[in-house]
Scaffold this motif. Structure first.
Motif, PDB file in Angstrom:
ATOM      1  N   LYS A 117       0.792  -1.070  -0.117  1.00 35.56           N
ATOM      2  CA  LYS A 117      -0.047   0.033  -0.084  1.00 35.56           C
ATOM      3  C   LYS A 117       0.778   1.170   0.082  1.00 35.56           C
ATOM      4  CE  LYS A 117      -3.927   2.016   2.456  1.00 35.56           C
ATOM      5  NZ  LYS A 117      -4.487   2.616   1.630  1.00 35.56           N
ATOM      6  N   ILE A 118       0.358   2.230  -0.690  1.00 38.94           N
ATOM      7  CA  ILE A 118       1.274   3.409  -0.792  1.00 38.94           C
ATOM      8  C   ILE A 118       0.515   4.324   0.267  1.00 38.94           C
ATOM      9  CG2 ILE A 118       1.574   5.553  -2.189  1.00 38.94           C
ATOM     10  CD1 ILE A 118       2.841   2.950  -3.232  1.00 38.94           C
ATOM     11  N   HIS A 119       1.299   4.605   1.395  1.00 41.94           N
ATOM     12  CA  HIS A 119       1.058   5.385   2.390  1.00 41.94           C
ATOM     13  C   HIS A 119       1.137   6.832   2.189  1.00 41.94           C
ATOM     14  CE1 HIS A 119       1.385   1.294   4.041  1.00 41.94           C
ATOM     15  NE2 HIS A 119       0.375   1.969   4.795  1.00 41.94           N
ATOM     16  N   ALA A 120       0.323   7.945   2.656  1.00 42.62           N
ATOM     17  CA  ALA A 120       0.465   9.280   2.511  1.00 42.62           C
ATOM     18  C   ALA A 120       1.624   9.781   3.468  1.00 42.62           C
ATOM     19  CB  ALA A 120      -0.675   9.940   2.939  1.00 42.62           C
ATOM     20  N   GLY A 121       2.553  10.745   3.330  1.00 41.83           N
ATOM     21  CA  GLY A 121       3.420  11.408   4.160  1.00 41.83           C
ATOM     22  C   GLY A 121       4.647  11.641   3.459  1.00 41.83           C
ATOM     23  N   LYS A 122       5.586  11.539   4.007  1.00 39.95           N
ATOM     24  CA  LYS A 122       7.027  12.329   3.593  1.00 39.95           C
ATOM     25  C   LYS A 122       7.690  10.914   2.862  1.00 39.95           C
ATOM     26  CE  LYS A 122      11.321  14.515   5.084  1.00 39.95           C
ATOM     27  NZ  LYS A 122      11.833  15.225   5.954  1.00 39.95           N
ATOM     28  N   TRP A 123       8.223  10.961   1.881  1.00 35.27           N
ATOM     29  CA  TRP A 123       9.178   9.979   1.216  1.00 35.27           C
ATOM     30  C   TRP A 123      10.163  10.594   0.820  1.00 35.27           C
ATOM     31  CZ3 TRP A 123       7.288   5.172  -1.406  1.00 35.27           C
ATOM     32  CH2 TRP A 123       5.934   4.911  -0.870  1.00 35.27           C
ATOM     33  N   ARG A 124      11.079  10.015   0.637  1.00 37.83           N
ATOM     34  CA  ARG A 124      12.604  10.368   0.114  1.00 37.83           C
ATOM     35  C   ARG A 124      12.963   9.323  -0.949  1.00 37.83           C
ATOM     36  NH1 ARG A 124      17.989   9.841   3.693  1.00 37.83           N
ATOM     37  NH2 ARG A 124      17.065   7.624   3.825  1.00 37.83           N
ATOM     38  N   ILE A 125      13.393  10.061  -2.101  1.00 41.65           N
ATOM     39  CA  ILE A 125      14.411   9.386  -3.137  1.00 41.65           C
ATOM     40  C   ILE A 125      15.621   9.896  -2.906  1.00 41.65           C
ATOM     41  CG2 ILE A 125      13.948  11.053  -5.012  1.00 41.65           C
ATOM     42  CD1 ILE A 125      13.265   8.503  -6.862  1.00 41.65           C
ATOM     43  N   VAL A 126      16.550   8.832  -3.230  1.00 43.23           N
ATOM     44  CA  VAL A 126      18.054   9.036  -2.990  1.00 43.23           C
ATOM     45  C   VAL A 126      18.694   8.479  -4.066  1.00 43.23           C
ATOM     46  CG1 VAL A 126      20.111   8.549  -1.556  1.00 43.23           C
ATOM     47  CG2 VAL A 126      17.897   8.625  -0.559  1.00 43.23           C
ATOM     48  N   LEU A 127      19.775   9.760  -4.507  1.00 40.28           N
ATOM     49  CA  LEU A 127      20.587   9.477  -5.857  1.00 40.28           C
ATOM     50  C   LEU A 127      21.865   9.024  -5.240  1.00 40.28           C
ATOM     51  CD1 LEU A 127      20.014  12.487  -7.886  1.00 40.28           C
ATOM     52  CD2 LEU A 127      18.768  10.416  -8.203  1.00 40.28           C
ATOM     53  N   ASN A 128      22.051   7.679  -5.560  1.00 42.80           N
ATOM     54  CA  ASN A 128      23.335   6.769  -5.082  1.00 42.80           C
ATOM     55  C   ASN A 128      24.332   7.178  -5.889  1.00 42.80           C
ATOM     56  OD1 ASN A 128      20.830   4.772  -4.334  1.00 42.80           O
ATOM     57  ND2 ASN A 128      21.827   5.748  -2.535  1.00 42.80           N
ATOM     58  N   VAL A 129      25.316   8.043  -5.849  1.00 40.37           N
ATOM     59  CA  VAL A 129      26.469   8.335  -6.842  1.00 40.37           C
ATOM     60  C   VAL A 129      27.587   7.325  -6.772  1.00 40.37           C
ATOM     61  CG1 VAL A 129      27.563  10.325  -7.701  1.00 40.37           C
ATOM     62  CG2 VAL A 129      25.447  10.754  -6.680  1.00 40.37           C
ATOM     63  N   HIS A 130      27.433   6.271  -7.573  1.00 37.15           N
ATOM     64  CA  HIS A 130      28.561   5.510  -7.444  1.00 37.15           C
ATOM     65  C   HIS A 130      29.696   5.922  -8.068  1.00 37.15           C
ATOM     66  CE1 HIS A 130      25.998   2.361  -5.968  1.00 37.15           C
ATOM     67  NE2 HIS A 130      24.941   3.039  -6.726  1.00 37.15           N
ATOM     68  N   CYS A 131      29.533   6.629  -9.559  1.00 34.05           N
ATOM     69  CA  CYS A 131      30.476   7.224 -10.257  1.00 34.05           C
ATOM     70  C   CYS A 131      29.977   8.480 -11.012  1.00 34.05           C
ATOM     71  CB  CYS A 131      31.020   6.042 -11.161  1.00 34.05           C
ATOM     72  SG  CYS A 131      32.413   6.665 -12.178  1.00 34.05           S
ATOM     73  N   CYS A 132      30.836   9.494 -10.812  1.00 31.81           N
ATOM     74  CA  CYS A 132      30.468  10.716 -11.447  1.00 31.81           C
ATOM     75  C   CYS A 132      31.870  11.293 -11.889  1.00 31.81           C
ATOM     76  CB  CYS A 132      29.618  11.749 -10.487  1.00 31.81           C
ATOM     77  SG  CYS A 132      29.275  13.331 -11.284  1.00 31.81           S
ATOM     78  N   ALA A 133      32.072  10.760 -13.121  1.00 28.09           N
ATOM     79  CA  ALA A 133      33.608  11.379 -13.773  1.00 28.09           C
ATOM     80  C   ALA A 133      33.260  12.513 -14.593  1.00 28.09           C
ATOM     81  CB  ALA A 133      33.757  10.346 -14.800  1.00 28.09           C
ATOM     82  N   CYS A 134      32.176  13.336 -14.599  1.00 25.67           N
ATOM     83  CA  CYS A 134      31.962  14.713 -15.214  1.00 25.67           C
ATOM     84  C   CYS A 134      30.765  15.033 -14.799  1.00 25.67           C
ATOM     85  CB  CYS A 134      32.104  14.527 -16.629  1.00 25.67           C
ATOM     86  SG  CYS A 134      30.932  13.402 -17.573  1.00 25.67           S
ATOM     87  N   LYS A 135      30.292  16.372 -15.195  1.00 23.15           N
ATOM     88  CA  LYS A 135      29.308  16.923 -14.879  1.00 23.15           C
ATOM     89  C   LYS A 135      28.135  15.873 -15.585  1.00 23.15           C
ATOM     90  CE  LYS A 135      27.406  20.705 -16.755  1.00 23.15           C
ATOM     91  NZ  LYS A 135      27.043  21.775 -17.315  1.00 23.15           N
TER      92      LYS A 135
END
Length: 148
Positions: A117-135
């Motif tokens: 079930k999708i509950h109302a409230g505060k959710w968070r999506i996290v970008l997991n930066v494994h490799c960022c070699a350039c912009k």
């Protein structure tokens, strides 16, 4: 209905970090749809790629391995997603694809996510930066389907 939409930039100084983005899910949402993309996937500058790989080989591999930068080309950016619902883990999409589509509902969830079930409230999506070699530019759009 659009619940959350964000475009942004990740820079090499954010390599090996997590970028947390909060959003609110309203009442009576039965399905979340996450569309995510980032670009570029590959580091185009071969001189920069070569320098990064030389440093990594020196840091992480013994000289006995006889590695050369060409063994690891091309250098790929990798930024994956994870998701929390009201402080509880709801799953992750640690995939190589630079364009992704995920769905979560009570009866179905894309691989890596927990259906329920999708509950109302505060959710968070996290970008997991494994490799960022350039912009790297990213776009996230989360839409919700309401209960009837």
């Amino acid at each position: 209905m659009i619940i959350f939409e964000k475009s942004g930039i990740v820079v090499p100084g954010q390599d090996k970090t997590n970028i947390s983005l909060s959003f609110s899910v309203p009442n009576k949402i039965k399905k979340l749809i996450i569309d995510y993309e980032y670009t570029p996937k590959l580091l185009a500058d071969k001189a920069t790629a070569y320098a990064l790989l030389e440093k990594s080989i020196e840091t992480y591999l013994d000289c006995e391995y006889n590695a050369v930068p060409e063994d690891f080309m091309p250098v790929k950016n990798l930024i994956t997603l994870s998701l929390d619902e009201n402080g509880s883990y709801r799953g992750a999409a640690h995939r190589q694809a630079d364009k992704q589509h995920h769905e979560i509902s009570e009866s179905f969830a894309s691989p890596g996510f927990i259906k329920g079930k999708i509950h109302a409230g505060k959710w968070r999506i996290v970008l997991n930066v494994h490799c960022c070699a350039c912009k790297v530019n990213y776009n996230i759009r989360i839409t919700g389907e309401a209960e009837i």
